[in-house]
Motif scaffolding. Structure first.
Motif, PDB file in Angstrom:
ATOM      1  N   GLN A 135      10.440  13.064  -7.474  1.00 25.91           N
ATOM      2  CA  GLN A 135      10.508  12.488  -6.114  1.00 25.91           C
ATOM      3  C   GLN A 135      11.640  11.477  -6.030  1.00 25.91           C
ATOM      4  N   GLU A 179      17.245  10.194  -4.094  1.00 28.77           N
ATOM      5  CA  GLU A 179      18.665   9.872  -4.279  1.00 28.77           C
ATOM      6  C   GLU A 179      19.540  10.944  -3.616  1.00 28.77           C
ATOM      7  N   LYS A 190      29.998   4.861  -3.127  1.00 27.62           N
ATOM      8  CA  LYS A 190      28.563   4.560  -3.128  1.00 27.62           C
ATOM      9  C   LYS A 190      27.740   5.843  -3.005  1.00 27.62           C
ATOM     10  N   SER A 236      10.403   7.984   2.202  1.00 27.07           N
ATOM     11  CA  SER A 236      10.262   7.935   3.661  1.00 27.07           C
ATOM     12  C   SER A 236      11.510   7.371   4.350  1.00 27.07           C
ATOM     13  N   LEU A 246      11.134  -0.699 -13.482  1.00 24.09           N
ATOM     14  CA  LEU A 246      11.070   0.663 -14.050  1.00 24.09           C
ATOM     15  C   LEU A 246      11.999   0.817 -15.260  1.00 24.09           C
ATOM     16  N   TYR A 289      13.299   7.917 -18.686  1.00 24.41           N
ATOM     17  CA  TYR A 289      13.226   7.344 -17.333  1.00 24.41           C
ATOM     18  C   TYR A 289      13.728   5.891 -17.363  1.00 24.41           C
ATOM     19  N   GLU A 299      23.008  -0.063  -8.236  1.00 25.32           N
ATOM     20  CA  GLU A 299      22.320  -0.486  -7.008  1.00 25.32           C
ATOM     21  C   GLU A 299      22.663  -1.922  -6.636  1.00 25.32           C
ATOM     22  N   ALA A 319       8.132  -0.452   3.951  1.00 31.57           N
ATOM     23  CA  ALA A 319       7.239   0.684   3.667  1.00 31.57           C
ATOM     24  C   ALA A 319       7.693   1.490   2.449  1.00 31.57           C
ATOM     25  N   GLY A 345       5.638   1.819  -0.755  1.00 29.55           N
ATOM     26  CA  GLY A 345       4.425   2.630  -0.813  1.00 29.55           C
ATOM     27  C   GLY A 345       3.266   1.986  -0.100  1.00 29.55           C
ATOM     28  N   PRO A 346       2.152   2.715   0.024  1.00 22.71           N
ATOM     29  CA  PRO A 346       1.003   2.221   0.793  1.00 22.71           C
ATOM     30  C   PRO A 346       0.423   0.942   0.193  1.00 22.71           C
ATOM     31  N   SER A 374      -3.449   3.062  -2.539  1.00 24.08           N
ATOM     32  CA  SER A 374      -2.456   3.633  -3.453  1.00 24.08           C
ATOM     33  C   SER A 374      -3.177   4.326  -4.617  1.00 24.08           C
ATOM     34  N   PHE A 383       4.280   5.406   8.881  1.00 20.75           N
ATOM     35  CA  PHE A 383       4.630   5.776   7.498  1.00 20.75           C
ATOM     36  C   PHE A 383       4.007   7.132   7.125  1.00 20.75           C
ATOM     37  N   LEU A 415       5.624  10.815   6.145  1.00 22.04           N
ATOM     38  CA  LEU A 415       5.275  11.564   4.917  1.00 22.04           C
ATOM     39  C   LEU A 415       4.814  12.981   5.243  1.00 22.04           C
TER      40      LEU A 415
HETATM   41  N1  BYC Z   1       8.055   7.593   0.650  1.00 16.67           N
HETATM   42  O1  BYC Z   1      -0.248   6.058  -4.997  1.00 16.67           O
HETATM   43  P1  BYC Z   1       1.079   5.689  -4.461  1.00 16.67           P
HETATM   44  C1  BYC Z   1      17.366   4.823  -3.323  1.00 16.67           C
HETATM   45  C2  BYC Z   1       3.668   8.641  -1.746  1.00 16.67           C
HETATM   46  S1  BYC Z   1      16.216   6.063  -3.634  1.00 16.67           S
HETATM   47  C3  BYC Z   1       7.488   8.794   0.419  1.00 16.67           C
HETATM   48  O2  BYC Z   1       1.390   4.242  -4.279  1.00 16.67           O
HETATM   49  P2  BYC Z   1       3.033   5.878  -6.609  1.00 16.67           P
HETATM   50  C4  BYC Z   1      18.581   5.067  -2.560  1.00 16.67           C
HETATM   51  C5  BYC Z   1       3.472   8.756  -3.237  1.00 16.67           C
HETATM   52  O3  BYC Z   1       4.479   9.572  -3.812  1.00 16.67           O
HETATM   53  C6  BYC Z   1      14.777   5.145  -4.042  1.00 16.67           C
HETATM   54  N2  BYC Z   1       6.314   8.935  -0.270  1.00 16.67           N
HETATM   55  O4  BYC Z   1       2.214   6.410  -5.355  1.00 16.67           O
HETATM   56  C7  BYC Z   1      19.130   6.340  -2.498  1.00 16.67           C
HETATM   57  C8  BYC Z   1       2.087   9.340  -3.308  1.00 16.67           C
HETATM   58  O5  BYC Z   1       2.104  10.732  -3.000  1.00 16.67           O
HETATM   59  P3  BYC Z   1       1.805  11.882  -4.132  1.00 16.67           P
HETATM   60  C9  BYC Z   1      13.543   5.915  -4.201  1.00 16.67           C
HETATM   61  C10 BYC Z   1       5.751   7.790  -0.741  1.00 16.67           C
HETATM   62  O6  BYC Z   1       3.859   6.982  -7.127  1.00 16.67           O
HETATM   63  C11 BYC Z   1      20.225   6.563  -1.661  1.00 16.67           C
HETATM   64  C12 BYC Z   1       1.387   8.673  -2.137  1.00 16.67           C
HETATM   65  O7  BYC Z   1       2.406   8.260  -1.243  1.00 16.67           O
HETATM   66  N3  BYC Z   1      12.754   5.159  -5.120  1.00 16.67           N
HETATM   67  O8  BYC Z   1      17.100   3.753  -3.725  1.00 16.67           O
HETATM   68  O9  BYC Z   1       2.150   5.158  -7.554  1.00 16.67           O
HETATM   69  C13 BYC Z   1      20.791   5.538  -0.905  1.00 16.67           C
HETATM   70  C14 BYC Z   1       0.541   7.505  -2.551  1.00 16.67           C
HETATM   71  O10 BYC Z   1       1.329   6.428  -3.060  1.00 16.67           O
HETATM   72  C15 BYC Z   1       6.315   6.540  -0.552  1.00 16.67           C
HETATM   73  C16 BYC Z   1      11.817   5.709  -5.930  1.00 16.67           C
HETATM   74  O11 BYC Z   1      11.543   6.873  -5.847  1.00 16.67           O
HETATM   75  C17 BYC Z   1       7.522   6.452   0.187  1.00 16.67           C
HETATM   76  N4  BYC Z   1       8.132   5.276   0.438  1.00 16.67           N
HETATM   77  O12 BYC Z   1       4.004   4.751  -5.979  1.00 16.67           O
HETATM   78  C18 BYC Z   1      20.250   4.260  -1.006  1.00 16.67           C
HETATM   79  C19 BYC Z   1      11.207   4.778  -6.943  1.00 16.67           C
HETATM   80  N5  BYC Z   1       5.517   5.621  -1.134  1.00 16.67           N
HETATM   81  O13 BYC Z   1       3.024  11.878  -5.037  1.00 16.67           O
HETATM   82  C20 BYC Z   1      19.142   4.008  -1.845  1.00 16.67           C
HETATM   83  C21 BYC Z   1      10.289   5.455  -7.932  1.00 16.67           C
HETATM   84  C22 BYC Z   1       4.487   6.288  -1.648  1.00 16.67           C
HETATM   85  O14 BYC Z   1       0.567  11.446  -4.861  1.00 16.67           O
HETATM   86  N6  BYC Z   1       8.986   5.646  -7.401  1.00 16.67           N
HETATM   87  N7  BYC Z   1       4.616   7.591  -1.409  1.00 16.67           N
HETATM   88  O15 BYC Z   1       1.685  13.146  -3.340  1.00 16.67           O
HETATM   89  C23 BYC Z   1       8.019   4.687  -7.372  1.00 16.67           C
HETATM   90  O16 BYC Z   1       8.239   3.554  -7.778  1.00 16.67           O
HETATM   91  C24 BYC Z   1       6.664   5.076  -6.879  1.00 16.67           C
HETATM   92  O17 BYC Z   1       6.566   6.482  -6.902  1.00 16.67           O
HETATM   93  C25 BYC Z   1       6.348   4.543  -5.451  1.00 16.67           C
HETATM   94  C26 BYC Z   1       4.976   5.078  -5.025  1.00 16.67           C
HETATM   95  C27 BYC Z   1       6.301   3.017  -5.473  1.00 16.67           C
HETATM   96  C28 BYC Z   1       7.395   5.008  -4.424  1.00 16.67           C
END
Ligand code: BYC
Length: 324
Positions: free
Chosen positions: A49, A54, A80, A118, A148, A156, A167, A205, A208-209, A214, A276, A280
């Motif tokens: 995801q 990205e 960028k 999102s 992370l 990772y 970033e 947002a 995440g939620p 969550s 939000f 999704l």
């Molecule tokens: N959007 O239990 P939760 C960038 C989903 S790119 C969509 O809290 P988790 C950049 C979540 O996946 C930065 N979906 O989940 C690029 C889960 O659904 P599933 C992107 C979201 O994983 C270009 C459900 O909601 N960053 O910086 O513990 C230009 C329940 O949530 C969102 C990352 O990907 C959302 N906002 O925590 C500029 C960071 N939020 O999968 C900039 C890595 C939640 O169960 N990811 N969901 O179906 C993480 O840190 C974590 O996955 C999250 C969510 C904090 C996003």
């Protein structure tokens, strides 16, 4: 007599104990190590995801490359957006070490099955949006991604170190765009404020939620993939924005935002969680457009993939010939 099934249960129990110990002692889990299936699945989910975010995240800013206000701004924006492509590639590679193929991940994205952040489903109608994305979206990304870098899964965490360095450059270039606009004409100041009004809430947002909604947080924190909860990181982000907004002379669009002496943190207004979850579900302002664009780009890039595969095949034949 002990059956093979019993023996494998003993092996698994040993392997699990070793895994738990590595995690407890802040040691890294590497691709060669045994890991529970659920840990592997969670990582594939989150890392893929993240990679998709990205890649899709290149689109809102890509929209302004041809219209940047100067050659210098165009060069910076291109660099960028190119960095975001690079982040996507490191992350796809990290996910591949867990046994999922790039083709599978790509199919999941272009078929609309996979989630991506999102935030990238909102439009970028003005140049000030480039500033607001850098300042707010990359700013939120840093706050989320610095922890992370210590994720328990080695590939990772290591990918995140480089991503975070880039970033922080992105965040500063966004801040500088807004600062320049805020020091310009009345119209430019209004454009900057309007962009911040539109991106502020969606950037909150991104974390995440709320913690009580969550489902993945508790387990991911136990496994030391996530180090802080969604709400804690969101709070930290707002604390970082307030003094920066003062320097910019920009108002954060939350009338309820105020310092609370007792909690030692900012009180804030309620995020629109209905919006939000709608995003999704695929119903944000730009979901359809973003996916369609990615699908078309994938189809139009087929000849590049074919050429690269053919080149690799010929190189392999040549190497075999040399060995023989
Ligand atoms: N959007 O239990 P939760 C960038 C989903 S790119 C969509 O809290 P988790 C950049 C979540 O996946 C930065 N979906 O989940 C690029 C889960 O659904 P599933 C992107 C979201 O994983 C270009 C459900 O909601 N960053 O910086 O513990 C230009 C329940 O949530 C969102 C990352 O990907 C959302 N906002 O925590 C500029 C960071 N939020 O999968 C900039 C890595 C939640 O169960 N990811 N969901 O179906 C993480 O840190 C974590 O996955 C999250 C969510 C904090 C996003």
């Amino acid at each position: 007599m002990t059956s093979p099934a019993d023996l494998s249960a003993v092996d698994d129990a040993d392997a699990l104990a070793r895994f738990d110990e590595l995690v407890a002692h802040e040691q890294r889990i590497e691709p060669r190590d045994w890991m529970p299936d659920a840990y592997r699945k969670t990582l594939i989910r989150q890392i893929s995801q993240h990679a998709h975010s990205e890649i899709i995240g290149m689109q809102p800013e890509g929209n302004w490359i041809t219209r940047a206000p100067s050659l210098k701004r165009k060069a910076i924006l291109m660099a960028k957006v190119q960095d975001e492509a690079g982040h996507g590639l490191y992350l796809y590679s990290a996910a591949q070490t867990l046994g999922v193929t790039r083709d599978t991940m790509t199919d999941q994205l272009i078929s609309g099955k996979a989630k991506y952040s999102s935030i990238f489903n909102y439009p970028t109608p003005t140049w000030a949006d480039m500033g607001a994305i850098g300042w707010l979206v990359d700013g939120a990304a840093i706050v989320n991604q610095v922890p992370l870098c210590r994720a328990s899964y080695g590939p990772y965490g290591r990918a995140m170190v480089r991503v975070c360095k880039e970033e922080s450059f992105h965040q500063r270039q966004g801040f500088e765009i807004l600062l320049t606009l805020m020091q310009g004409s009345e119209e430019q100041r209004e454009m900057a404020q309007d962009a911040v009004n539109r991106w502020y809430w969606p950037s909150l947002a991104m974390f995440g939620p709320p913690d009580d909604q969550s489902p993945n947080s508790a387990q991911s924190m136990k496994w030391k993939i996530k180090r802080f909860s969604n709400d804690d990181l969101r709070q930290r982000f707002v604390g970082m924005l307030v003094p920066q907004a003062e320097i910019l002379g920009i108002t954060l669009p939350d009338p309820e935002l105020k310092w609370n002496e007792e909690t030692g943190a900012y009180d804030m207004g309620e995020i629109d969680w209905d919006e939000f979850f709608e995003v999704l579900r695929g119903n944000g302002p730009c979901n359809a457009e973003r996916l369609e664009r990615r699908r078309t780009a994938h189809e139009e890039g087929a000849w590049v993939r074919e050429a690269a595969a053919e080149y690799a095949r010929k190189q392999a034949l040549r190497t075999e010939g040399q060995v023989a």
